[in-house]
Structures are given as C-alpha cells and as structure tokens.
Write an enzyme that holds these catalytic residues in place. Sequence first.
Site, mmCIF file in Angstrom:
data_model
loop_
_atom_site.group_PDB
_atom_site.id
_atom_site.type_symbol
_atom_site.label_atom_id
_atom_site.label_comp_id
_atom_site.label_asym_id
_atom_site.label_seq_id
_atom_site.Cartn_x
_atom_site.Cartn_y
_atom_site.Cartn_z
ATOM 1 N N GLU A 1 -11.811 -4.409 31.765
ATOM 2 C CA GLU A 1 -12.023 -3.566 32.923
ATOM 3 C C GLU A 1 -13.075 -2.526 32.570
ATOM 4 O O GLU A 1 -13.075 -1.965 31.481
ATOM 5 C CB GLU A 1 -10.687 -2.876 33.261
ATOM 6 C CG GLU A 1 -10.748 -1.943 34.429
ATOM 7 C CD GLU A 1 -9.400 -1.239 34.633
ATOM 8 O OE1 GLU A 1 -8.382 -1.746 34.110
ATOM 9 O OE2 GLU A 1 -9.384 -0.189 35.288
ATOM 10 N N ASP B 1 -5.810 1.036 16.971
ATOM 11 C CA ASP B 1 -7.090 1.714 16.761
ATOM 12 C C ASP B 1 -7.265 2.822 17.793
ATOM 13 O O ASP B 1 -8.307 2.926 18.443
ATOM 14 C CB ASP B 1 -8.225 0.684 16.844
ATOM 15 C CG ASP B 1 -9.553 1.251 16.335
ATOM 16 O OD1 ASP B 1 -9.518 2.244 15.580
ATOM 17 O OD2 ASP B 1 -10.613 0.720 16.705
ATOM 18 N N PRO C 1 -10.338 9.026 19.976
ATOM 19 C CA PRO C 1 -10.915 9.560 21.212
ATOM 20 C C PRO C 1 -11.861 8.583 21.904
ATOM 21 O O PRO C 1 -11.834 8.466 23.125
ATOM 22 C CB PRO C 1 -11.655 10.805 20.734
ATOM 23 C CG PRO C 1 -10.885 11.253 19.539
ATOM 24 C CD PRO C 1 -10.414 9.996 18.876
#
Lengths: 185, 982
Positions: free
Chosen positions: B159, B203, B206
Amino acid sequence: MGDVTRILNAIEDGDAHAASELLPAVYDELRRLAEQRMAQESPGQTLQATALVHEAYLRIVGPAGDSDWNSRAHFFGAAAEAMRRILIERARSKQRLKRGGDRRREELVPENLTLEEVPEEVLALDEALVRFARSEPLKARLVELRYFGGLGQAEAARLLEIPKATADRYWAFARSWLFDALKDR
Amino acid sequence: MTEAETNDDLQAAFDGALSREGSERESFLADLMAREPELGERVSALISAHRSMGGFLESAATVADDTAPLDLTGTTIGPYTIAQPLGEGGFGTVYGAEQNEPIQRSVALKVLKPGMDSRQVLARFDAERRALALMDHPNIARVFDAGVTDTGRPYFVMERVDGVPITEYCNRERLSPRARLTLFRDVCAAVHHAHQKGVVHRDLKPSNILVTDIDGKPASKVIDFGIAKALHDEGGDDLTQQHQFLGTPAYMSPEQTEPGENQLDTRSDVYSLGVVLYELLIGSTPVRGDESRGSTPAEIFRTIREVEPARPSTRLHDLARSPSATDATADQVAEQRGTDTTTLVRLLQRDLDWIVMRAIEKDRERRYDSASALSADLRRFLDGDPVEARPPSPWYRWGKIIHRHRVAFATGGTFFVVLLAAVTVLTFVSLELNRQRNRASEAEEDAKAERSDAVAARDESDEVTLFLATMFENVAPEGMGYDVRVREVLEWAAGTLDTQLADRPRVRARLRHTIGTSFRSLGLFDEAAEQLEQAVSERTELFGAMHRDTRESRRALSAARRNAGHLNAAIRELKQLLSDEAELELAEKEEILTQYEYGVALLDLGRYPEALAILTTCREVAARHPDRRWLWLASALSLGAIHERLGEVDLAEARFRDVLEGTPNPAKSANALDANHRLATLLMRRGRVAESKTLLSSVLETLEKELGPDHLSTFNARGNLALIATLSGDLATADRELTELIADASRVFGEENTKTHRYRMLLSGVRLRQYRLPDAETLLRRVAANYESTYGASHPQTVHVRHQLGDTLLQQGRTEDAESIYTEVLQQSLENLGPLHPSTLKIRMSLGTLYSRTQRLEESVRETTAAIAGFTESLGPESPINLGARTNLGGAYRQLKRYDEAEELLLSTLAIKRRTLGPRAAYTRNCLSAIGNLYLQWGRPADAIPYLEEYLSIVTDNAGEDHPRTQRARARLEEARRGTRD
C-alpha cells in the site's frame, strides 16, 4: 587478432612458453569486458561469471567448434583464474574504501549500518581455497573452474581429465570442505 | 602414510557417509569414529557442513556493481508500471508504481538490492503470506504481493503511504510530549493487531512508521510488515544468508543481535517500540551514534546486549550539562516539544522513565509482554493513574551492579552466588531487626505508624543493599587488578564491621561469616580462615557452640583450613563437630553436611577407602532430598575422583557423567565444569582421544559464548584442552595453546597472578615432555616461588610444584640438587598428607629413580618397592601411577642384573597398560624404553628391536627429529640392529 587468440594459436602450435602469457592476456580481456558491460547496463547490475567468461570466449575465439578443445581448455583454465583475481581485487578495493579514505561518507552510525560482508566473504573464500589447494590441488582447481570460471560439471571434468562421476564426488567434497572452513568465521 | 593416501581415505570415507542416509549414516560414522577417531571426526564435520551448506558455491560467482541504485523508472514489472523512486532504504529502493490489473491502483514497490537469494526470500514471504492477509488495521500498510524482477531481484508490493517518519513528523510539527504519546499509542495498537495475527515486524524504526496529516490530524501507518522476516533466514547458519543481514542496530533488540538467535517473538517488537518512544521523548536513541561510530558491528551488538542505557530524564539532564557536538542541545530538544528543558526532565522523571526502561529491558522476560500493555501504561500515565512500571527492585539493582563488575566477579567462579546469598541473608536479617524496631516505635507513637509495612520493608532493604553497594563502589576501580579489587572490597568491609555494626552483633556475625566464605571463593584461604574463626567465636558467644549458625561457621572454617592445606587441623575440627552433632540427633539431610566436608578432607588426605564409604552415604542420603541436590552432585564428583585414583575407571566415568547429566546448565556450574574436565582426562587416559576432545571443545564453545573469552572458566577449559593435547602427545598444539593462554591470562589477571601461574605449570609439563629441561626448570621455579608466597611452603600445591622441579633437575643430571628437594618435600608430604597419599608415594618413586641413576641400586629397589606397595594398597594394583612405579622397578632390577624378574615385571606392566589404557594411550613410552634396554643389556638385541622401534617413533613425535633424546633412541635402536648382525 587479439593477444589471446595469438597466444592460443601459439599453444596449438606447441609453443610451451605461450601458455604462461595466456593468463595476463585473458585477465585484461575479462576486465575490459566486465567494465564495458557494467557501463552499458543500468547501474546496480550483477554479472555472472558464467556469462562473462563465455561471452569473452565467443568474442575472442569465436563460436564453439571453430577451435579445438585444447585451446578451449586453456582458455577456460586461464579465465577461471583471471575471474578469481578480478573478484578478489574488487573485494579488496571495496574493503579499503570501507576502512580508509572515504571515512566521511561511510561513517558508521547505526542508522546506515547495514552489514554487507560481501568483500570479506570473497576474500575468506579465496583464503580457504588457497589452504584447500595445499592438500587437494585438483579439487581446488575444480572449484576454481566451476565457481570462478562458470564451467559446468561435465566441461570441468573434461578439462581436468577426470570422469564426470569423480568430478561429482570431488565437487560435493570440496564444497563441504570449504563450507566447513568458512562456517566459523 | 603419505599425504595422498590420507586424502583418498578422507574422500572415500566422506563418499561412504554421503551414500548412506539416516541411521545407516549415523552408524557408519560411529563405526568410523571408533576405529579411527580423527578421520571420523573430520568426516562428521564435513557431513554436517554438507547438510547445512544449501546452495553454497552452486551458482557461479557474480560481479556485482551495487554502488549505485538501480533506477527502474518507466519500466514495468509484472502488472506494475514504475512511476518514480520514492526513497532509498537499507536493502533496496522504493518506487511509486501503478497497478494495471486486476484493479487500477497506486502502490509502492520495494525492489531489493542485488545479492539476495530471490527464491529463499520468496519462499519465506509465501510462508508469511496468509498471516499478512489476515491483518486489517487502519494503522498498518498492507503488503499485497511479492515477486521477482526480470533481472532476478525480489520485490514487494505495498500500500502506498505518502508520509514522513514519525520522529521527523513530530519534530516538524513541534508536537508536545503528550501529543507524541497519543500518536505513539496508535502505533502500539497497530503492532498489537499484527501480533495477534501472528506477525512479528522485526524491523520497527521511525522510517517504518510513517505519519501523514489527515483532516489536520496526524495518522500513522506502520509499513514493511512481513518483509524483515522474508529477508532473514530462520536457521541463520547458512553462509549465503549472513551478508543478507539487515536492520538498524539502534532499534534492534538484544536477542536480535545474538548470532544464530532467531527465536524472535513479539517482545522483540516491544523493545523496538521502546526505542522509538525513547527517541520521541528526548530525540536520541538509547544506543547512541557517537558511541557506535567507528565501532565494529560486533561491538555495537555487545553494547546493545550489555550496556545499560541511561534513563531518558538522565540522558536529557546529561545533555543539558554537557552538550555534545553532534546531537541537538537539550534546549533544542525541549523546544521541539514546545517546552523547556527543566519541565521536560521533570515530566520524564519517574513514571515515563520507568515505562520506557521497562520496554527496553535487555531481558525480554522483564519487558511489557505486549505492545498493548505498553500502550495501556502510557494511557494510565496520560490519565494521571498510577502506572504499572516500577523502578527496579533492590535485588534487581544488585544484579545490575554485579553485571557492571562482571569481569571482577568472573575471577571467583562461585563468588557471584555467595554474594547473592549474602545480600539475601542480610536483607532478611535487617528486615527482622527493623520489624523489631518498628514494633517498639509503634508502641510509643501508634498514631504515626502510617507507612504501610510493604513500603517500610522496601526502604529498609534498600538501606542494607546500600551498605553492600557501598562496599563495592567505594573501591576505586582504577589501578588495581580485578582480583585485588574484590579482595580490597572484602578487606575493607571486614574492617568496617566493628565500627558500623557494633550494635548489631547478629548481623555482624552473619556478615563476618559471609565475608569469610567469599574470601574462600576467591582462593584467599588464610583470610577466609581468619574471618571464619571470628565468626565462630562471635556466634558461639551469641548462640552457643551447638547452634545451627555456629555449626555452619565451624563447617565453613574447616573447609577453609582444608583449602589452605592444613588438612590435619581440618580433620581434627571436623571430628569434633561430628561428635557434637551426634548428640543433637539431627535429621539425616543436616547430618550429611558435615559428613560431606569430612569425606572431602579424607579424600584430600589420600585416605580413599574411608572417603569412599562416607561420600557414598552422603550421595545416597542426598538423593532422597531434593533440596540437597547440590550435595548429591558434589559427592558424585568427589566419588568419581576417588574411583579414578583407585583405577576403577568405569565407576569414575559413571559418576562424572552423573554430574554432567544432573546439572541443568553445565557451563555455569563449577561442579559440572570440573566433572567435564576430569571425564575428559579420564577418557584421554583410556585412549579415547577424540571423545575427550569433543567433550572439552563443546564446553569451551559454550563457555566462550555464555561467559565470554576472558572468564576464568573459559581459561580453565582452554588449559584443560591443552592438557589433553599434552597427554595425547600433541605437544606442538599444547605449546601454542598454552603460550596464548598465558598471554591472555596475564592480560586479564596479571602476569604474576596465581591463576596465570597455574597455566605456566601446565606449560612446564609440555617443556618436560619436549625435553626442554632448562625451560621447564625456569617455569617451575617461577611457579614455585609464587605458590610458596600464596599458599605457603608446605601446602600440597607447593609441594607438588617443587617435586616436579626435582624431577626436572634429576633429568638434567643434577642429582644432588634433586635429592635435597626430594628429601625436603617428602618430609612435608609425610607430615601433611601421610605415608599412603599418592603425592608422598610419588616422591618416593622419584627418589627411587634418583638412587638408580646414582647407582645406589639397593636403595632404589627399596624406595620403589615401598611406593608400589603403597599404591597397591591405596589405589589398587592396576592404577596408572602404580604401573609407572613398576616400570621403574623393572629398570632397577635390570641394573642389578636380575633379568628374569625385570622381564616378567616389565612385560606384564606393558600388557596391563595396553589393556587398561587402550592401545593408543600415551603412557607406554617409558615402559617400551625399559624393555628395550633390558634386552640390550641382557644380550638379546633381536628382542629389543620392536620395543625400541615403537619407542623411537613416540619420542620422535614428541621431541622432533633432531633432539638429543631422539638421537639417543635412534642410536640404541641402531645398536640393537648391529647386535643382531654380529
């Protein structure tokens, strides 16, 4: 007519001295070819040794069948060793880049630290192969021909003048030996 | 055997193993191992390599140019048309793309860098596909598909999310801490949703948590679910996988940094979330860039696993005091959060600190067990409710202190345990005292007794912990060896007892006892005895001589005396204690505590039959009581040692195996390590070299992994391996290993530390066998001097070293020097250990040899015969050492021309050696030489030849071609051959 062809012809004519000139000549050819291909292709491309060596052969010597087996054997023998050198040089220069000069760009901060051990592994394999060759020169040569020269098993067996079945046994042994030698690293 | 033959054998055996499968292969290998251990071991290693090597070397080498990203813009991959690159990641490039069929939509396409095995990546992705399809959450970006490009590179279709990393977004928008927490809780909810569907992200960082504005409100999306897993190999041992390691160390959980450790669960994600939270709050990650810069990955990993990060508030506070050149200043950090430094520090202190620290606990058992639990605690904080996270308990803080001083603690194997016991006891005692005190104060001022018991208890135990903590932290860590440091601490604490605890005699006595046992664990036996003597007298005064606590100290005191080499004093005290306890009618499991000590003391004294009887009882009784399991193990170990000395090798082996199999974590148990070493030595003596080496190597591997390369146990295991090499005649290996070991030990413990000298002692054994006698002498003199100052002149250890020194002098022909040493140590040994102790008997044996060299043949026969009688009585007729003595006696008979007696004795001895120790055992050398000499002197050179040939081959192996000893052996063989020709 390129250097390689001249040397191969000399070998076919029985000039024993010519064989020693073959390796550097093939090495130069392969390097040039590799760089050319890299430049042509999009960046990030991978070239397989098999393709590279065979393409070099076609360009230099001509389609298979045009030349006799003897020169073909000589060529691939030299090519395997040349490829090995090329790969090792690349690995070394990559390692140098990591360690030295280009510090600023390659700064080791956690954010951009990805552990690509590729150069180390190529060098480790080479080192193990050198050790292997001390006790098992023939099997080490088989590895060189197959892995660095990109030869198939049948061709490699023929070049080494051993039966295919023997080559199969040697191949399994050599891979296990090297894997065992490398696994502790 | 030539090189080529060796190679062919190896190849043939390898083929043989490879052509069989399953149990057939196992038994083929077992057979081989039994017949030819070295070959068998080699083939096993190759077969196991074959099993795990996958496609190693199968495809030809590639020349990769991965310096520049590959721009695929404008091309099509399957049903996707690549529009433009969106970003560059650690393992590839992300493109915006249009999907054409079956539906029209915009997607993101992540194309991996070259160098990955596409088939495996896809196979792993397929395994994860069903779980990924189940995920349906507004804060999770969906992964639609995966495939391979024409050039063989794996790609993932996801997506499309047009956001920025969460940290960047928060800083750009200057979100307040509270707003950040609210946004972060959405992330937790998304991660929790995935966890419930069985998907672990692996994983989180940020750049994988993107935030966009939707209707003026930030909305987060976690991307890349399922991708990290597809890129990692579960087994982790495949070479081709290693360079595929990807990840961002700063956010990696400690368990992710373990080599070969891929048993990751949802708590690994909780850790990564904790790091993100840390960064959201104060702008940097717990493991910081500047700590890592220039470090190797291994060092960064070690930091993640071992270095305790500062709490967020502390880190920010530090930053305010000493701004770093690279990070944002504390004021900048605060400003990005719409506040000032002081307010931010205050906001973080306590609750938020605790929440973050619990999320990033190194031990995953101690973390929040789910992302939603972390989120819930944050909600409590936001609502002003008490949070679940708590500051670590004093126990826990103790653990941390010990962890920080790990190297120091490493020096005394069991010290760690003793120390924890000390803390436990002290805390308990102090609680009791405080309860009494509280009761008194309650009587006076009832109304004021508001604080709950629990709170009081915690504070008081903190106080005691503080006392012990001061004990450790008061001593400056610089400038002293580790050993010295712990020792200094204990000495300081012992000195402080009188002033600090004068009004608390019970606590003082308890602490005194603990300090004494701690000294003992450190090998400082005299200091231990001193403290324990005092503990005994303090406790006797407080409770009487027969009280449980007093008896505990008496027992510990006797053990310290035994260790210090005062065996007779130990035996005397233990006998007294035993007769005292006989009156008390103790339960059997209490009784065996003292009996065990007595048994061990008898063992040290060489009174084997008595020790055997007592320790057998101890073992039987201990087996009936689960809480005496340690004693069961300890008795088994001592019993094994006794059986070994008595030549009852099967029983010895069984007992050592009891200990190994009965210990849950053998690598961390001193008993099991000892048993392992003894078993290995035993197997070695029985000629089972390969088994022996395997045993020690596997233990060494575990130790290196669990305790690190610089731990005493690791060093000891290396020493043992070198000893095995020495005994098996592989002197070159032993030499190299020990030289390295001594260098390493010198670095860690100090060059003149007794531990380092122990390894020098081992090296002297190698030098002796290499016939490098002056070198052996130098080493032994050094060790003897150290032992004498450490243990005292008459301690069995010192006596043993000086005995060896005598042997070295004798071999160099310095008979007078040797004789004076022998006479001296014989006297000491007789006094300390008695006439039947193997050490005493061995000295007599050496004297016998000396007499035979100096032509005092009758005296030689007398000493040697006495030694043999002693060995036969204490150890049995076939004990290895007895066989050595018999060989010597044979030599003496030869010199006395009592040829028939010599022949009978020597041949039967050789036969016993070959039978009991196995044909490959290394102990036959002297016997072979003695038989050869006998036949030469007897005028039967033809009979001498086979023995001298075998002897020559062993000596050549040990000393090398050119050594005088080898030349002499060769000359003797020549002499025998000439003799047959004449």
